[in-house]
Write an enzyme that holds these catalytic residues in place. Sequence first.
Site: not given
Ligand code: UDX
Length: 453
Positions: A152-153, A155, A258, A261, A264
């Site tokens: 899965e990908f 968010r 954080g 995903c 970890k």
């Molecule tokens: C992520 C992946 O995007 C998704 O494809 C995967 O399957 C699961 O993990 P998610 O954890 O829901 O999804 O959040 P995401 O929107 O990707 O952000 C992850 C973290 O990175 C957040 O803490 C966000 O604040 C941080 N982030 C993201 C940044 O600090 N800067 C950025 O430019 C983008």
Amino acid sequence: MKQIAVVGVGYVGLVTAACFADLGNKVIALDIDEGKIARLKRGEMPIYEPGLEELVRRNVHAGRLTFTTSYREALTGTEFAFIAVGTPEGVDGEADLRYVEAAAKSIAQTMQDPLIVINKSTVPVGTGDWVAEIIREHQPQPVPFSVVSCPEFLREGSAIADFMNPHRVVLGSTDKEAAEKVAQLHLPLRAPIIVTDLRTAEMIKYASNAFLATKISFINEIANICEALGADVEEVAVGMGYDPRIGPLFLKAGLGYGGSCFPKDVKALAHMAEEKGRHPQLLHAVMEINADRRRMAVERVREMLGGELKGKIVGLLGLAFKPNTDDMRESPAIDIARGLLEAGAEVRAYDPIAMENASRLLPEVVMCADPYALAEGSDALMVITDWNEFKQLDLERLRDLMRQPVLFDGRNIYDPDVMCKLGFTYRGVGRGYTGACADDAQSSADPAETEKA
Ligand code: UDX
């Protein structure tokens, strides 16, 4: 209409089940947690995800989505079984596969018709082969099956849109016929479908998440350098992003990544590499930079408060690891709140929806009813999560309520000049801010020099 079972109704499982039902399939979602299934049957969602409740309700009503705790009920007449159980972090950073193992055993013991078992959970490279072995060993009598990896990908916060409009669907299997059948299930999504072997598909997931985490740590490193040299990381990111080889996304400097995903998966990938005697230096740097963001935030506020946090009241604007979720997993707020408490500060917080989850992790933090209640009597505010509702606050009112108008903006949601003109002692991230309003700052030839002075 295809019949699909989804094992595990956590984040990924529930979204997958509801979305496949919405595409016209008959979906039976299974979980061994009776309480969770009972709540879902009553229409109560175990997680917060925009649009999910409505999607579930609609498909339950149409008879396409049902919930059960019985493997027999889930697998009778079913051609596809998605495994979407949790794979939490184990003691050494490796993924804990006990739920995957239990699901594979139960499937093996119950299945009576040929079945395609599809791994949706993020699992270490080689798990697909291991799942096949478990099923083979635990079948009371041989029934044909295949294992396909379909990572899965999704968010959090946009999981339904991500499911319905994927950038790609990755399928891994040695059984090309099974992969073709799973590809058919995804055809309505009109996305590129990549068919490869099991291990490569599993690796695509880790490599993708590790790359995105690397982008974030990269821009955070650049932010640090921008601060030292008097450049603005927000504009640097825009300038970089126009190059299609770089792209504008995931270049937002702040408090680091954080969630459930990235932390970890980067750790698990490094662990897999080390187990095979490799040295994943870049991955370690990515993790180190990310951990530093949280320490940096505490240090900044300490500096802004004249070097002392003891006895100071610090308010956190936002707790969730990102907006539009109540998820606190690996949220920077946890380490930052603990760092402040250890330094002797009193910590308060406000988050639109994550306060209940956060209270369990941070019992010493006082939760406030709204941003203004948070500001009242505070010595400093810190923006931790870039919730939209923080972008339009009445900043003058906020300032007047505070004991000292000190604001550290960990997500760069405010304009430094506006904040300065409003009389805030303001600092963002990677903005080379010298402490003077823009007009005055222009007279300073070298902001880096001013910083040192
Ligand atoms: C992520 C992946 O995007 C998704 O494809 C995967 O399957 C699961 O993990 P998610 O954890 O829901 O999804 O959040 P995401 O929107 O990707 O952000 C992850 C973290 O990175 C957040 O803490 C966000 O604040 C941080 N982030 C993201 C940044 O600090 N800067 C950025 O430019 C983008």
